[in-house]
Every structure is written in structure tokens, then in C-alpha cells.
Scaffold this motif. Structure first.
Motif, short mmCIF file in Angstrom:
data_model
loop_
_atom_site.label_atom_id
_atom_site.label_comp_id
_atom_site.label_asym_id
_atom_site.label_seq_id
_atom_site.Cartn_x
_atom_site.Cartn_y
_atom_site.Cartn_z
N ASN A 55 47.81 56.30 43.50
CA ASN A 55 47.11 55.23 42.80
C ASN A 55 48.10 54.53 41.86
O ASN A 55 49.28 54.91 41.78
CB ASN A 55 45.87 55.76 42.07
CG ASN A 55 46.20 56.81 41.01
OD1 ASN A 55 47.23 56.72 40.34
ND2 ASN A 55 45.32 57.80 40.86
N ASP A 56 47.62 53.53 41.15
CA ASP A 56 48.53 52.72 40.34
C ASP A 56 49.27 53.56 39.30
O ASP A 56 50.49 53.40 39.11
CB ASP A 56 47.74 51.61 39.63
CG ASP A 56 47.22 50.57 40.59
OD1 ASP A 56 47.75 50.49 41.71
OD2 ASP A 56 46.28 49.84 40.23
N ALA A 57 48.54 54.44 38.62
CA ALA A 57 49.16 55.25 37.57
C ALA A 57 50.20 56.20 38.15
O ALA A 57 51.28 56.39 37.56
CB ALA A 57 48.09 56.03 36.81
N GLU A 58 49.90 56.78 39.29
CA GLU A 58 50.84 57.71 39.93
C GLU A 58 52.08 56.99 40.44
O GLU A 58 53.20 57.48 40.31
CB GLU A 58 50.13 58.44 41.08
CG GLU A 58 49.01 59.36 40.61
CD GLU A 58 47.99 59.67 41.69
OE1 GLU A 58 47.16 60.56 41.45
OE2 GLU A 58 48.01 59.02 42.76
N ALA A 59 51.87 55.81 40.99
CA ALA A 59 53.01 55.03 41.48
C ALA A 59 53.94 54.64 40.34
O ALA A 59 55.16 54.61 40.50
CB ALA A 59 52.51 53.78 42.20
N THR A 60 53.36 54.38 39.17
CA THR A 60 54.18 54.06 38.00
C THR A 60 54.90 55.29 37.48
O THR A 60 56.04 55.20 36.99
CB THR A 60 53.29 53.47 36.89
OG1 THR A 60 52.66 52.27 37.38
CG2 THR A 60 54.10 53.13 35.64
N ALA A 61 54.25 56.47 37.61
CA ALA A 61 54.82 57.70 37.07
C ALA A 61 55.94 58.26 37.92
O ALA A 61 56.78 59.02 37.41
CB ALA A 61 53.71 58.75 36.92
N MET A 62 55.99 57.93 39.19
CA MET A 62 57.06 58.49 40.02
C MET A 62 58.38 57.77 39.73
O MET A 62 58.42 56.70 39.14
CB MET A 62 56.70 58.38 41.50
CG MET A 62 56.91 57.02 42.11
SD MET A 62 56.71 57.08 43.91
CE MET A 62 56.97 55.36 44.33
#
Length: 448
Positions: free
Chosen positions: A380-387
Motif C-alpha cells: 500500500n502507499d505507506a508500505e511503498a514509502t517505507a521501503m
């Protein structure tokens, strides 16, 4: 609800790409044993595919090659001295083991791990279990560097859980996402995780192949489902047809591929096809979706043609308009039966209405097509930003990687070239520079 996308993490073909025929059960690998490989061309072919898909708006990333040769393996089995002496002695006394130590097989990242997105897991994190790949010596040591790379890219434990490999024993033989697929109504909603296995360790009378090894066990698949905290009603275990494994279908992704609510499969993919499809339909109803199976009969495409063309080892991708594109190797265009089937497919009412083909000849000759080259990770958006952002494919990164390959890769590598001590030095130099490009410092042991 946060928007989720499927990222395809393609393995960057390593500088030691060669045809050593190490994978018994993989027909293409065995057939091309001893041929001269072109590592430069192999890497550029893979990068061309990544760039083309990224330019069309598909979420695309890259996983780095592993360090080769594996001197730890060579020293563990009794070769000693300087690095050059170890290579010389192994080349003289055990060339097959030297080939294993040099294998570039981590390029096939479908075998890197099994991935469950946060929408499916009990703790709401994306879970990875690194595959042990213990069926083959040349792949059995990959999990160490695979785990390190995944932990570097998915380091934020708020969003990600990276599990090490299962015990390295035949009972837990695990070959990663090549024997796993996910079906769903949409990526951000709970889905059905489908684990395909070849044999059952603790049921000796259960069906099993007679000629080629079954690389995935039911016990391994069940262990991964427990680790990831998957819901029982949304987790399905299906057995590969042993007779089909014996025809060269060493992984399930050579005979079936799924995406969204679509399962594209050959009628000889599973033990008891009707029961398998019924179980998948029921599970899909639990997530509010209707299964759309696309069944390919043996009369349309034989198993032999499916294996030689890698029809099912293709990427099935959603376009923004909700229709699907099938990414196939060029060999599918060249096989008369497969080409005819695909033409009929895109003209039918099925959701697959576009084909994209790529020249992946170097990978295909070693037994891996488009689907073998990628690991699917729904974020999701938050996970994509966190990677880690340094591995996401962009025009700039593509240009840097092409220039890097042009500088460091050989355009000819025969089995006897593995005896050249300069090859090991060239690879180390290349990978040292690569970690700067990908912004992954200290990824390799020699950098620590």
C-alpha cells in the motif's frame, strides 16, 4: 482504504551467468549444459524488460545479484589457500562444485521468498519467508544473501516482517513464490493465498513424481502460512500433478499463473483439477470475489509445448483500465501451437486482451522466463514509502545500470572460464560499485 499496488522485483542477472546444467528437472537448464553464455546480454535483456514495464506504469523494482563465487562453500568442502588457489584446485578436482559456487541463479527472484501482503496477515504487516532452496547445491546457500537484501530493502519492522529460511531438510523443501500465488478482488483487500506443493514428506503413500524431484513440500507451505498468520479459510494448498512434474514442470509457475481473480492454468497442472478449482471458488467467495479460471487444454497446448515456450511462466499484470496483459517470452511467438492459442485468447472474451513479448533468450536457455525473473510484492502507499527507494526502477536508474553492465560484464562465458581467477575480482569490483548505485552500502561481506 489505502491504495495498494503490485510491485515486481526483478532479479538483476549477475556477471557469472553461465550454462552449467546444474538443475536436474529443469529441461532447459539440462539441454543447454556446456553452452557459451553472454552475461552482458542476459543482464541487458532483463533490464530492457524492467524499463519497458516501468514506462507503462507498472510498479517495478530490482534486486541485486549475489556475490560469486561463494568462497565459503568452496572452503567448507575442503579447498584451501588464497582465493586464486581455491579456484584453481576446485577447477581441477571438482569443476561441478566450482560451477555451483559461481551460479547466477539468484536472478530468478520468484524463488527468493514467499510474500504475503499486509491485507492477508494477522498482524497487518507484509511478511516474507526466504526460501531455503535446499533441493540443489547451487541454490541452497542463496538464502543468506537473499535475507540480507530483503532486510535492507524492507527494514521498517512497523510495516515488514522478514523471516529466515525454514530448516534446510527435505521435509521443508521450499522454493518460494514460484509455488505460490495470490487471488483477490483487489490488491488492498484480503485475498486467497494458494500454495502448490509437489509431495508430502510424512505421507509416504501420497502421490509423488517418479523421475524428477518435487521441490516443494506440503509441510513447508503449511509452515509459511503459519508464520505469516494467514486465515485458514483464505489459504488453499493444492498438489501439482506428479506426472506433469516428470515432464519438466519443476515449479508450479511453469504450468499456472494467477493475478486478481484470474487463474490461467493448464488442465494438467494439479492433482484432481475439478476439486482444486471448486476449492478456489469457495475460498474466493470468502473474500467477496468470483474466480475466473482460464483453462488451457492439452489439445490446445501440450505440456511439452508449455514447458519449451514457458507459456505459463509469464507475467499476468493489471492495466489501469482493469484489463490484463500477459508478458510472454519471445519463444511463445515462435511455437506454432502456443502462438495460435495466444492469438485466440486475446480475441476472446477473457480478461487477457494484450500480449507483450520480450527476448529473454539468455535466461530462457537456463530455464527461467519472465515470471521466474520477478518476485511480486503487494504494497500500500505507506508500505511503498517505507521501503528502500534506491531499488525502484526509473529512467535514471535504468541508464545507470545499463552503463554499469557495459563497464563490468563479459560478453562471453564458457564453463572453462570459471577457472579464471580474474573473474572473481571483476565480479567483486562490479558489485562494490553497484551498491553505490542502489544506495545499499555494506550489502556484501567484503564491504563489511
Amino acid at each position: 482504504m489505502s491504495i495498494a499496488r503490485e510491485y515486481n522485483f526483478d532479479g538483476l542477472v549477475g556477471p557469472s551467468h553461465n550454462y552449467a546444467g546444474l538443475s536436474f528437472g529443469n529441461v532447459a537448464s539440462s539441454r543447454n549444459f556446456g553452452s557459451v553464455a553472454n552475461p552482458k546480454q542476459a543482464a541487458l535483456q532483463g533490464l530492457a524488460k524492467m524499463r519497458a514495464l516501468a514506462s507503462r506504469g507498472f510498479a517495478q523494482a530490482v534486486l541485486p545479484p549475489q556475490l560469486r563465487p561463494n568462497f565459503s562453500l568452496l572452503r567448507t568442502v575442503g579447498f584451501s589457500g588464497s582465493d586464486a588457489e581455491v579456484i584453481a584446485r576446485a577447477s581441477r578436482d571438482a569443476p561441478a562444485i566450482l560451477a555451483c559456487a559461481y551460479s547466477a541463479s539468484p536472478m530468478w527472484t520468484a524463488n527468493a521468498a514467499t510474500v504475503s501482503p499486509s491485507a492477508d496477515t494477522a498482524d497487518g504487516r507484509t511478511h516474507f519467508t526466504v526460501a531455503n532452496l535446499n533441493n540443489k547445491l547451487h541454490r541452497s546457500f542463496e538464502h543468506v544473501e537473499t535475507e540480507r537484501a530483503l532486510r535492507a530493502i524492507f527494514a521498517d519492522e512497523k510495516f515488514f516482517a522478514v523471516h529466515g529460511a525454514l530448516p534446510s531438510t527435505p521435509a521443508f523443501g521450499d522454493e518460494g513464490a514460484a509455488n505460490h500465488t495470490r487471488l483477490c478482488a483487489s490488491y488492498g483487500m484480503s485475498g486467497v493465498e494458494v500454495f502448490a506443493y509437489g509431495r508430502v514428506e510424512f505421507e509416504p503413500d501420497a502421490p509423488a513424481p517418479r523421475h524428477f524431484p518435487a521441490r516443494q513440500t506440503l509441510e513447508a507451505s503449511q509452515a509459511i502460512a503459519r508464520r505469516h498468520g494467514l486465515h485458514e479459510q483464505r489459504t488453499i494448498f493444492v498438489q501439482q500433478d506428479p506426472a506433469t512434474i516428470d515432464q519438466g514442470v519443476f515449479h508450479n509457475d511453469v504450468i499456472a499463473v494467477g493475478n486478481g481473480n484470474v487463474l490461467f492454468y493448464h488442465q494438467q497442472a494439479f492433482v484432481n483439477e475439478a476439486e482444486t478449482i471448486s476449492a478456489l471458488r469457495r475460498a474466493m467467495e470468502n473474500v467477496g470475489a468470483e474466480l475466473r479460471p482460464i483453462r488451457v487444454t492439452a489439445g490446445e497446448v501440450s505440456v511439452a509445448d508449455a514447458v519449451s515456450s514457458y507459456l505459463f511462466n509469464s507475467q499476468l499484470l493489471y492495466r489501469p483500465d482493469g484489463r490484463m496483459v500477459l508478458v510472454v517470452p519471445q519463444e511463445c511467438r515462435e511455437n506454432q501451437a502456443v502462438s495460435r492459442y495466444l492469438q485466440n485468447l486475446v480475441e476472446s472474451e477473457d480478461p487477457i486482451d494484450e500480449l507483450i513479448s520480450f527476448d529473454l533468450r539468455q535466461s530462457m536457455r537456463n530455464g527461467g522466463g519472465p515470471a521466474c525473473l520477478r518476485l511480486r510484492v503487494v504494497l500500500n502507499d505507506a508500505e511503498a514509502t517505507a521501503m528502500h527507494q534506491g531499488v525502484i526502477m526509473t529512467e535514471d536508474l535504468h541508464g545507470q545500470l545499463v552503463a554499469w553492465v557495459q563497464r563490468h560484464y563479459r560478453d562471453r562465458l564458457a564453463p572453462e572460464d570459471l577457472a579464471d581467477p580474474m573473474l572473481a575480482i571483476e565480479i567483486r569490483t562490479a558489485l562494490d560499485e553497484l551498491t553505490g548505485i542502489l544506495r545499499l552500502p555494506g550489502l556484501y561481506d567484503f564491504q563489511r
